[in-house]
Design a protein around this motif. Structure first.
Motif, short mmCIF file in Angstrom:
data_model
loop_
_atom_site.label_atom_id
_atom_site.label_comp_id
_atom_site.label_asym_id
_atom_site.label_seq_id
_atom_site.Cartn_x
_atom_site.Cartn_y
_atom_site.Cartn_z
N SER A 127 0.78 -1.25 -0.36
CA SER A 127 -0.27 -0.05 0.14
C SER A 127 0.93 1.44 -0.04
CB SER A 127 -0.57 -0.21 1.21
OG SER A 127 -1.78 -1.04 0.91
N THR A 128 1.83 1.32 -1.38
CA THR A 128 3.09 2.28 -0.79
C THR A 128 2.50 2.76 -2.31
OG1 THR A 128 4.63 0.61 -1.51
CG2 THR A 128 4.26 1.66 0.66
N HIS A 129 3.01 4.01 -2.14
CA HIS A 129 3.16 5.09 -3.84
C HIS A 129 4.52 4.85 -4.43
CE1 HIS A 129 4.41 8.61 -6.05
NE2 HIS A 129 2.84 8.61 -6.22
N ILE A 130 4.37 4.69 -5.46
CA ILE A 130 5.77 4.01 -6.01
C ILE A 130 6.23 5.06 -7.21
CG2 ILE A 130 6.98 3.25 -8.08
CD1 ILE A 130 4.75 0.72 -7.17
N LYS A 131 5.15 6.07 -7.82
CA LYS A 131 5.99 6.95 -8.45
C LYS A 131 4.20 8.04 -8.96
CE LYS A 131 8.57 8.00 -12.68
NZ LYS A 131 9.30 8.70 -11.58
N THR A 132 4.48 9.70 -9.80
CA THR A 132 3.23 9.85 -9.87
C THR A 132 3.80 10.34 -11.93
OG1 THR A 132 2.39 10.81 -8.51
CG2 THR A 132 1.78 11.74 -9.85
N LEU A 133 3.21 10.06 -12.86
CA LEU A 133 3.79 10.36 -14.06
C LEU A 133 2.86 11.27 -13.87
CD1 LEU A 133 3.33 7.28 -16.43
CD2 LEU A 133 5.28 8.52 -14.41
#
Length: 483
Positions: A127-133
């Motif tokens: 449940s973690t954020h990897i990346k925002t495009l």
């Protein structure tokens, strides 16, 4: 005669005699004579033991305790045990409405298509954020489709499609130009490696990903119809389904994406002014009175065939069937098919539709009916309404994307400020095991309310007991049982 008895009769054994009877007789003869069992007898004994074990494990066990079905029962019970407290809020910053959710095939990445030009990537396990495009497109991102575990495509209202690689997310692999209006849907044919897209320009375009470069890849217009809403391929890519805002459902049978079917290639489309029914299909206007039925569609489809196909009497490639699906309570009113999904095993199609006045919404399941065609050259199947349910009339004007579970036993539908899990019966059985004689209501298994705004899209994880939903205010929630 039962199945087991047929097997024994074919093997030449008397009825009621078990497969290991001959071995047992040989063993008794050896023991009576006081001699050691022969090599053939020992082999037969071993084979009989293995055969008996397999028979007891598979043939002798009922359907209810089949190992694969045990797994499905466990998964469905876990889904039905979920509570609002089991949800995890993934996004803390608003990126506009969430229009689409897509897991990678191995379930390791969850991608989110946002209204404000961005694509979010999460690790659904931790449940973690990897990346925002950031600025993945110049307008709303509408749909995401994985081609494999690393390559995925996005489409947007800026009329373009972008290809991305999870190993290098700093830039796009390439940008595809070809549509003239909002691009809403992406499919992928694994047999030909053709990317298939559709948009509000009415075009279905194929892209040859075998030959893509930084400047794009070769493409051609495959099909065109007005008021196109959604386009889907069946899991085996043998059929294409297209829904329209005028309430029609188009089915292309025996699909061949390498052939271009632009307007004008069908005689009936060229001469659409001569037939009221097809004029309505191609122009998007309505037929007054009762909806078209499947026999009308078969007659229309017969006209689509070339003379050579009719002479041969075979089933042509890309034969077209036009249907107006039966909608409960909507027989005398128009409707718009807003969402379209396919059963993971290709048995049925799932649609969500709304009335023209947006005062009523329905979710309906239609089974593919394979049967004897009216004529040898007519399409081979039509749709039969098997299950339906009325939806919450919340968030008028927005498209709500529903979905099947990976095993096809559960349906998850946006339901107001939450989600609703539904099944074909109370036991969450397979569709083929509980087909009703007449259409019946879907059974509600669980409703979960964890959003503060209208839910627009849902998606099951392909590998884990997990469910994701996204709402109008940009929140993404994960649901999974707590152990």
């Amino acid at each position: 005669m039962s199945t087991d008895r047929r097997r024994e009769s074919r093997s030449g054994r008397p009825d009621g005699e078990s497969p290991g009877a001959e071995t047992e007789k040989a063993e008794s003869r050896d023991s009576a004579s006081g001699t050691e069992p022969s090599r053939d007898t020992r082999c037969r004994r071993t084979n009989s033991t293995v055969f008996r074990w397999l028979r007891e494990r598979c043939w002798g066990r009922g359907v209810a305790v089949d190992p694969s079905r045990d797994t499905f029962r466990t998964m469905t019970s876990l889904y039905s045990s979920m509570n609002p407290a089991d949800s995890v809020n993934l996004s803390t910053k608003t990126h506009g409405a969430v229009f689409n959710l897509e897991y990678s095939p191995d379930g390791s990445v969850l991608t989110v298509a946002c209204e404000q030009t961005e694509v979010l990537l999460f690790d659904p396990i931790s449940s973690t954020h990897i990346k925002t495009l950031v600025e993945a497109h110049e307008d709303c991102v509408n749909n995401i489709r994985f081609l494999d575990n690393r390559l995925f495509a996005t489409c947007s209202d800026d009329t373009t499609i972008a290809l991305w690689d999870l190993r290098k997310l700093n830039s796009k692999v390439c940008t595809l130009h070809g549509h003239t209006s909002w691009v809403k849907n992406i499919e992928y044919d694994t047999n030909t490696r053709l990317l298939v897209t559709s948009g509000f320009d009415g075009n279905v375009i194929t892209w040859d990903t075998n030959r893509f470069t930084e400047d794009g890849c070769p493409h051609k217009k495959f099909f065109h119809t007005r008021y196109l809403m959604r386009m889907r391929l069946t899991p085996d890519c043998s059929k294409m389904l297209i829904s329209t805002s005028s309430g029609y459902l188009l089915i292309l049978h025996n699909l061949d994406l390498t052939q271009s079917l632009e307007v004008g290639s069908y005689r009936i489309l060229r001469a659409r002014r001569t037939a009221l029914s097809l004029d309505n299909v191609t122009s998007g206007s309505r037929v007054s009175g009762s909806p078209r039925n499947s026999s009308d569609s078969s007659q229309a489809s017969n006209k689509l065939l070339s003379p050579s196909s009719q002479r041969e009497g075979g089933s042509p490639r890309n034969s077209l069937e036009v249907l107006t699906p039966e909608i409960p309570g909507e027989r005398d009113r128009g409707n718009c098919i807003t969402s379209l999904q396919l059963h993971p095993k290709g048995w049925a199609t799932l649609i969500r539709c709304s009335s023209n006045t947006d005062d009523q919404e329905w979710t309906c399941v239609y089974e593919f009916q394979e049967g004897t065609p009216v004529r040898a050259v007519s399409p081979r199947c039509s749709l039969k309404l098997t299950h339906y349910i009325e939806e919450a009339n919340v968030g008028r004007g927005y498209i709500k994307e529903l979905c099947f579970s990976p095993d096809g036993r559960l349906i998850c539908s946006p339901y107001g400020y939450g989600i609703r899990l539904m099944a074909f019966d109370e036991q969450c059985s397979e569709l083929v095991d509980c087909l009703p004689k007449e259409s019946s209501c879907l059974k509600e298994i669980r409703s979960i309310y964890s959003h503060s705004d209208v839910v627009l899209t849902t998606k099951f994880s392909p590998t884990h007991c997990q469910l994701a939903s996204g709402c109008l205010s940009g929140r993404v929630s994960l649901y999974q049982p707590k152990f």
